[in-house]
Motif scaffolding. Structure first.
Motif, short mmCIF file in Angstrom:
data_model
loop_
_atom_site.label_atom_id
_atom_site.label_comp_id
_atom_site.label_asym_id
_atom_site.label_seq_id
_atom_site.Cartn_x
_atom_site.Cartn_y
_atom_site.Cartn_z
N LEU A 88 3.02 0.85 6.94
CA LEU A 88 3.31 -0.33 7.78
C LEU A 88 4.73 -0.83 7.50
N TRP A 91 -7.63 -10.23 -1.62
CA TRP A 91 -7.76 -9.46 -2.87
C TRP A 91 -7.24 -10.28 -4.04
N ASN A 135 0.85 -1.20 0.00
CA ASN A 135 0.00 0.00 0.00
C ASN A 135 0.89 1.25 0.00
N ASP A 187 -0.48 -0.89 -7.14
CA ASP A 187 -1.02 0.45 -7.35
C ASP A 187 0.14 1.46 -7.42
#
Ligand SMILES: C[S@@+](CC[C@H](N)C(=O)[O-])C[C@H]1O[C@@H](n2cnc3c(N)ncnc32)[C@H](O)[C@@H]1O
Length: 251
Positions: A70, A155, A66, A101
């Motif tokens: 984290l 996902w 992402n 992404d």
């Protein structure tokens, strides 16, 4: 209590799986802060796994990182907090985070506080590519010492089906000495599909035909142990979202 529906109703992008069909939520860490997982992981994990003595370089891979918050927090938790300066000069830990992404990866790159040790690249784990092997070769390692696969399996599963999930697990096992896995439980699948239907869109391609269902973490464990030469060595308990953090080791 534990839930998979996202409660921050004021953030439309988060509640709209159409906008995040791969879990690529733009504000993920506002509703699942790193601390939720880090509080379960001992800061001495790398030492506990034997990755300090005699190791000059330790490589960590973060799958589906992402925007990298984290990844960075994990790095600091495992490296800075537990190592004195003298030792950290000898013992190098490098983390590679990747995500499909590209915009999230750009944000991760822009906010990276340790660019010499932490890097982020755009990459889809379901597609063939040489980038992970190139990274290993560059560091003179045959495997990543620790691979993090946190909140990604659902996902991959919804978008690529049972075979896609199993292939990704096999691939990660083949390039990792240790694998830390947080698989989303089945109720999260139902929530994700429900959110999609509420938006008037059709289900995820594979949702109705998945044969791997129910206790997905257990299915993943079986696959990793039976077919990938890994064994479960530790469970770090459940996150606030009732997800187990399972640590596997190459046999
Ligand atoms: C719910 S977020 C979890 C982020 C992070 N791993 C964590 O636990 O904090 C899932 C992430 O996985 C990424 N992702 C999903 N499918 C992927 C794939 N095939 N390859 C790489 N990244 C993927 C999404 O873009 C998203 O950023």
């Amino acid at each position: 209590m534990a839930t998979c529906s996202i409660s921050s109703g004021d953030i439309d992008e988060i509640n709209d799986p159409g906008a995040a069909p791969y879990g690529n939520f733009i504000n993920y860490y506002t509703f699942n802060p790193p601390e939720n997982r880090l509080s379960l992981i001992p800061a001495t994990l790398l030492q506990d796994l034997g990755y300090r003595d005699g190791h000059q370089t330790t490589l960590i891979l973060d799958v589906g990182c992402n925007s990298g918050e984290l990844s960075v927090a994990f790095y600091k938790h495992l490296v800075q907090e537990s190592v004195c300066q003298e030792e950290s000069d000898k013992w190098k830990v490098n983390l590679l985070g990747f995500d499909l992404d590209e915009i999230l990866i750009q944000r991760a790159q822009q906010n990276n506080p340790r660019p010499r040790s932490i890097s982020f690249i755009p990459l889809d784990i379901t597609k063939d590519n040489d980038q992970l092997q190139d990274y290993l070769d560059h560091h003179g390692c045959s495997h990543f010492h620790l691979c993090l696969c946190l909140a990604v399996t659902m996902w991959v599963h919804l978008n690529h089906g049972d075979s896609g999930l199993l292939q990704v697990l096999s691939r990660l096992a083949s390039i990792s000495q240790h694998l830390l896995l947080e698989a989303q439980p089945w109720k999260c699948y139902r929530s994700a599909a429900r959110r999609l239907r509420k938006l008037g869109r059709s289900d995820f391609d594979h949702f109705k035909t998945l044969k791997i269902r129910g206790d997905v973490a257990e299915h993943a464990r079986e696959h990793l142990e039976r077919n990938c030469g890994m064994e479960l060595i530790r469970s770090f308990g459940s996150t606030t979202w009732e997800r187990k953090l399972l640590l596997f080791k190459r046999r």
